[in-house]
Motif scaffolding. Sequence first.
Motif, short mmCIF file in Angstrom:
data_model
loop_
_atom_site.label_atom_id
_atom_site.label_comp_id
_atom_site.label_asym_id
_atom_site.label_seq_id
_atom_site.Cartn_x
_atom_site.Cartn_y
_atom_site.Cartn_z
N LYS A 1 0.83 -1.14 -0.01
CA LYS A 1 -0.12 -0.10 0.11
C LYS A 1 0.91 1.28 -0.07
N TRP A 2 1.84 1.28 0.93
CA TRP A 2 2.60 2.32 1.04
C TRP A 2 3.59 2.41 -0.43
N GLN A 3 3.95 1.55 -0.97
CA GLN A 3 4.73 1.56 -2.24
C GLN A 3 3.72 2.17 -3.29
N GLN A 4 2.48 2.03 -3.32
CA GLN A 4 1.59 2.41 -4.30
C GLN A 4 1.31 3.88 -3.90
N GLU A 5 1.10 4.13 -2.60
CA GLU A 5 0.69 5.66 -2.13
C GLU A 5 1.87 6.46 -2.55
N PHE A 6 3.16 6.15 -1.94
CA PHE A 6 4.27 7.09 -1.88
C PHE A 6 4.98 7.02 -2.94
N SER A 7 5.17 6.10 -3.88
CA SER A 7 6.38 6.07 -4.89
C SER A 7 6.27 7.29 -5.77
N ALA A 8 5.26 7.84 -6.18
CA ALA A 8 5.41 9.02 -7.11
C ALA A 8 5.98 10.25 -6.41
N LYS A 9 6.10 10.12 -5.01
CA LYS A 9 6.75 11.25 -4.11
C LYS A 9 8.11 10.87 -3.86
N GLY A 10 8.63 9.85 -4.32
CA GLY A 10 10.08 9.32 -3.99
C GLY A 10 10.50 8.55 -2.83
N PHE A 11 9.49 7.77 -2.96
CA PHE A 11 9.74 6.66 -1.78
C PHE A 11 9.73 5.15 -2.34
N THR A 12 10.56 4.35 -2.00
CA THR A 12 10.61 2.93 -2.04
C THR A 12 10.49 2.02 -1.02
N VAL A 13 9.78 0.74 -1.25
CA VAL A 13 10.24 -0.31 -0.32
C VAL A 13 11.21 -1.09 -0.93
N LEU A 14 12.37 -1.53 -0.06
CA LEU A 14 13.20 -2.76 -0.46
C LEU A 14 13.10 -3.75 0.46
N ALA A 15 12.50 -4.89 0.14
CA ALA A 15 12.31 -6.01 0.91
C ALA A 15 13.53 -6.88 0.79
N VAL A 16 14.18 -7.20 1.82
CA VAL A 16 15.30 -8.03 1.99
C VAL A 16 15.04 -9.43 2.48
N SER A 17 14.87 -10.37 1.72
CA SER A 17 14.50 -11.79 2.24
C SER A 17 15.75 -12.45 2.96
N VAL A 18 15.58 -13.04 4.11
CA VAL A 18 16.68 -13.82 4.61
C VAL A 18 16.70 -15.40 4.44
N ASP A 19 15.57 -15.64 3.40
CA ASP A 19 15.41 -17.10 3.25
C ASP A 19 16.47 -17.94 2.97
N ALA A 20 16.65 -19.05 3.40
CA ALA A 20 17.76 -19.84 2.86
C ALA A 20 17.75 -20.31 1.17
N THR A 21 16.49 -20.51 0.82
CA THR A 21 16.53 -20.60 -0.92
C THR A 21 15.48 -19.67 -1.44
N SER A 22 15.98 -19.41 -2.73
CA SER A 22 15.22 -18.55 -3.81
C SER A 22 13.68 -19.05 -3.82
#
Length: 170
Positions: free
Chosen positions: A78-99
């Motif tokens: 929701k934040w990615q959609q709401e704020f991206s045009a204003k210069g915002f991004t989420v970067l999700a970093v997975s710590v999972d063992a496998t892709s």
Amino acid sequence: MKRRCFFRKSLFVLGSLGVLGGGSAAFAAGWKVDEKLPNLATFGLEGSLPELKGKVVYLDFWASWCAPCKASFPVLSKWQQEFSAKGFTVLAVSVDATSSEMSAFLKKYGGGLPAVRDVGQQLVAAADVRSMPTAFLIDRKGQIRVVHNGFREKDEELLAGQIRALLAER
């Protein structure tokens, strides 16, 4: 080794974010408020990093086995959609063992968020992330301004306010 997902009171470590009333506190170890975010490209991440320069970034460490992570992803989308045009991004970093674990989670909960996997656990170690999810809110200059551990429904409003405040800064 899997890290545990904790349901504990959220910890907010705040920099000089005026809307929140100030003060800065030190995080136990790893990255600290008011430090510059290191160059993420040097950590051997799997996947494509989005352009972060000049953006407000919500850098979120998560794992597919973490229940609060599952609850947070619709909000992050929701934040990615709401704020991206204003210069915002989420970067999700997975710590999972496998892709495959990461891919299955993103297919179900991802909502098109930019995501990478910390294959060698180098980034999570450098940040000293001890619980999932843990997020770092970074300003347009690349400075860490907020560290947030955990995610509960009531966190959404406060975090969105912090994002709006950083987006308003020039």
